[in-house]
Design a protein around this motif. Structure first.
Motif, PDB file in Angstrom:
ATOM      1  N   ALA A 115       0.848  -1.194   0.000  1.00  0.00           N
ATOM      2  CA  ALA A 115       0.000   0.000   0.000  1.00  0.00           C
ATOM      3  C   ALA A 115       0.879   1.237   0.000  1.00  0.00           C
ATOM      4  N   GLY A 116       0.291   2.328  -0.447  1.00  0.00           N
ATOM      5  CA  GLY A 116       1.058   3.565  -0.407  1.00  0.00           C
ATOM      6  C   GLY A 116       0.257   4.765  -0.842  1.00  0.00           C
ATOM      7  N   HIS A 117       0.796   5.914  -0.469  1.00  0.00           N
ATOM      8  CA  HIS A 117       0.216   7.189  -0.878  1.00  0.00           C
ATOM      9  C   HIS A 117       0.390   7.375  -2.379  1.00  0.00           C
ATOM     10  N   ILE A 118      -0.548   8.067  -2.971  1.00  0.00           N
ATOM     11  CA  ILE A 118      -0.503   8.331  -4.403  1.00  0.00           C
ATOM     12  C   ILE A 118       0.053   9.732  -4.618  1.00  0.00           C
ATOM     13  N   PRO A 119       1.202   9.835  -5.260  1.00  0.00           N
ATOM     14  CA  PRO A 119       1.766  11.157  -5.523  1.00  0.00           C
ATOM     15  C   PRO A 119       0.836  11.995  -6.402  1.00  0.00           C
ATOM     16  N   ALA A 120       0.920  13.296  -6.256  1.00  0.00           N
ATOM     17  CA  ALA A 120       0.107  14.215  -7.056  1.00  0.00           C
ATOM     18  C   ALA A 120       0.266  13.893  -8.535  1.00  0.00           C
ATOM     19  N   GLY A 121      -0.866  13.832  -9.236  1.00  0.00           N
ATOM     20  CA  GLY A 121      -0.860  13.612 -10.675  1.00  0.00           C
ATOM     21  C   GLY A 121      -0.790  12.162 -11.116  1.00  0.00           C
ATOM     22  N   VAL A 122      -0.713  11.228 -10.172  1.00  0.00           N
ATOM     23  CA  VAL A 122      -0.606   9.803 -10.504  1.00  0.00           C
ATOM     24  C   VAL A 122      -1.959   9.146 -10.238  1.00  0.00           C
ATOM     25  N   ASP A 123      -2.277   8.074 -10.987  1.00  0.00           N
ATOM     26  CA  ASP A 123      -3.563   7.404 -10.770  1.00  0.00           C
ATOM     27  C   ASP A 123      -3.420   6.221  -9.814  1.00  0.00           C
ATOM     28  N   PHE A 124      -4.563   5.681  -9.387  1.00  0.00           N
ATOM     29  CA  PHE A 124      -4.591   4.579  -8.423  1.00  0.00           C
ATOM     30  C   PHE A 124      -3.800   3.362  -8.916  1.00  0.00           C
ATOM     31  N   GLU A 125      -4.017   2.959 -10.164  1.00  0.00           N
ATOM     32  CA  GLU A 125      -3.421   1.735 -10.690  1.00  0.00           C
ATOM     33  C   GLU A 125      -1.902   1.843 -10.783  1.00  0.00           C
ATOM     34  N   ASP A 126      -1.407   2.931 -11.371  1.00  0.00           N
ATOM     35  CA  ASP A 126       0.047   3.100 -11.497  1.00  0.00           C
ATOM     36  C   ASP A 126       0.713   3.123 -10.125  1.00  0.00           C
ATOM     37  N   SER A 127       0.065   3.764  -9.175  1.00  0.00           N
ATOM     38  CA  SER A 127       0.614   3.819  -7.822  1.00  0.00           C
ATOM     39  C   SER A 127       0.627   2.428  -7.185  1.00  0.00           C
ATOM     40  N   ALA A 128      -0.438   1.660  -7.383  1.00  0.00           N
ATOM     41  CA  ALA A 128      -0.504   0.302  -6.831  1.00  0.00           C
ATOM     42  C   ALA A 128       0.632  -0.563  -7.371  1.00  0.00           C
TER      43      ALA A 128
ATOM     44  N   GLU B 240       7.979  -2.004  -2.509  1.00  0.00           N
ATOM     45  CA  GLU B 240       7.906  -2.627  -1.188  1.00  0.00           C
ATOM     46  C   GLU B 240       8.240  -4.113  -1.198  1.00  0.00           C
ATOM     47  N   LEU B 241       7.815  -4.835  -2.257  1.00  0.00           N
ATOM     48  CA  LEU B 241       7.970  -6.284  -2.276  1.00  0.00           C
ATOM     49  C   LEU B 241       8.876  -6.796  -3.395  1.00  0.00           C
ATOM     50  N   GLY B 242       9.276  -5.903  -4.308  1.00  0.00           N
ATOM     51  CA  GLY B 242      10.127  -6.322  -5.416  1.00  0.00           C
ATOM     52  C   GLY B 242       9.398  -7.167  -6.443  1.00  0.00           C
ATOM     53  N   LEU B 243       8.068  -7.004  -6.528  1.00  0.00           N
ATOM     54  CA  LEU B 243       7.251  -7.799  -7.448  1.00  0.00           C
ATOM     55  C   LEU B 243       6.733  -6.933  -8.590  1.00  0.00           C
ATOM     56  N   THR B 244       6.721  -7.501  -9.776  1.00  0.00           N
ATOM     57  CA  THR B 244       6.164  -6.784 -10.917  1.00  0.00           C
ATOM     58  C   THR B 244       4.811  -7.393 -11.276  1.00  0.00           C
ATOM     59  N   ALA B 245       3.944  -6.559 -11.745  1.00  0.00           N
ATOM     60  CA  ALA B 245       2.619  -6.981 -12.180  1.00  0.00           C
ATOM     61  C   ALA B 245       2.167  -6.026 -13.273  1.00  0.00           C
ATOM     62  N   ASP B 246       1.112  -6.407 -13.939  1.00  0.00           N
ATOM     63  CA  ASP B 246       0.542  -5.621 -15.014  1.00  0.00           C
ATOM     64  C   ASP B 246      -0.830  -5.117 -14.569  1.00  0.00           C
ATOM     65  N   CYS B 247      -1.261  -3.995 -15.114  1.00  0.00           N
ATOM     66  CA  CYS B 247      -2.577  -3.441 -14.774  1.00  0.00           C
ATOM     67  C   CYS B 247      -3.694  -4.471 -14.958  1.00  0.00           C
ATOM     68  N   SER B 248      -3.542  -5.334 -15.950  1.00  0.00           N
ATOM     69  CA  SER B 248      -4.583  -6.327 -16.217  1.00  0.00           C
ATOM     70  C   SER B 248      -4.714  -7.351 -15.084  1.00  0.00           C
ATOM     71  N   GLU B 249      -3.704  -7.459 -14.219  1.00  0.00           N
ATOM     72  CA  GLU B 249      -3.748  -8.395 -13.090  1.00  0.00           C
ATOM     73  C   GLU B 249      -4.476  -7.809 -11.880  1.00  0.00           C
ATOM     74  N   LEU B 250      -4.659  -6.486 -11.859  1.00  0.00           N
ATOM     75  CA  LEU B 250      -5.319  -5.843 -10.728  1.00  0.00           C
ATOM     76  C   LEU B 250      -6.827  -6.051 -10.808  1.00  0.00           C
ATOM     77  N   ASN B 251      -7.391  -6.548  -9.725  1.00  0.00           N
ATOM     78  CA  ASN B 251      -8.836  -6.709  -9.608  1.00  0.00           C
ATOM     79  C   ASN B 251      -9.350  -5.644  -8.655  1.00  0.00           C
ATOM     80  N   ASP B 252     -10.210  -4.780  -9.139  1.00  0.00           N
ATOM     81  CA  ASP B 252     -10.700  -3.616  -8.394  1.00  0.00           C
ATOM     82  C   ASP B 252     -11.830  -4.016  -7.449  1.00  0.00           C
ATOM     83  N   CYS B 253     -11.627  -3.785  -6.162  1.00  0.00           N
ATOM     84  CA  CYS B 253     -12.653  -4.088  -5.144  1.00  0.00           C
ATOM     85  C   CYS B 253     -13.453  -2.851  -4.757  1.00  0.00           C
TER      86      CYS B 253
END
Length: 178
Positions: free
Chosen positions: A68-81, A88-101
């Motif tokens: 988790a983390g704060h979203i810098p000014a001008g950045v969107d939720f997904e890019d920040s996630a 924090e964890l050294g893991l890479t993922a793609d936007c398509s892997e994010l499931n929005d709750c």
């Protein structure tokens, strides 16, 4: 200096920005992204919890969202996630892997390190399927002191009965559809 967008109750930027330290000193509403890592086991779904570093400005040493983390000014939720996962964890993922709750509003007032801490955030909660062992992660030691996998049902119970040090809202865990 970390600048955050000031947002309305729906997480939409107002056009103003504020320094992170001022946002927490005065309780100015801002945005965060939360990502829960999940994996399937024969016993059910497990969730990854991170243990916050003892040096964190809030909730040091407590178990928290996978990333988790704060979203810098001008950045969107997904890019920040996705950035927080990498940092924090050294893991890479793609936007398509994010499931929005959905969105959750978090408001609290506490004291940490002898100073008041006022939190007013609109958080977008995501989950991602990622079966990775802790030793394969590259933890950001300034943020995260460790991670553990825990059965989701046990995590929900332990958050509700406060049987572990945590800063997790039960309502946020309930947003996970499992």
């Amino acid at each position: 200096m970390e600048l955050l967008d000031v947002v309305d109750e729906n997480g939409i930027p107002t056009g103003e920005t504020v320094e992170r330290s001022i946002a927490h000193a005065k309780g100015v509403r801002h945005r965060t992204s939360h990502v829960w890592l999940l994996r399937r086991r024969s016993e059910g779904v497990e969730v990854l919890l991170q243990k916050r570093s003892d040096n964190k400005d809030s909730f040091p040493g407590c178990y928290d969202t996978s990333s988790a983390g704060h979203i810098p000014a001008g950045v969107d939720f997904e890019d920040s996630a996705l950035r927080e996962l990498r940092e924090e964890l050294g893991l890479t993922a793609d936007c398509s892997e994010l499931n929005d709750c959905g969105l959750i509003r978090i408001q609290s007032e506490s004291f940490f390190h002898g100073a008041p801490f006022k939190d007013d955030q609109v958080s977008k909660v995501f989950y991602i399927w990622k079966d990775v062992e802790p030793e394969a992660m590259k933890l950001q030691v300034s943020e995260v002191s460790g991670v553990i996998w825990m059965p989701l049902d046990e995590c929900r119970r332990r958050v509700r009965d406060n049987s572990m040090p945590h800063c997790i809202l039960p309502e946020e865990l309930d947003m996970l559809p499992f």
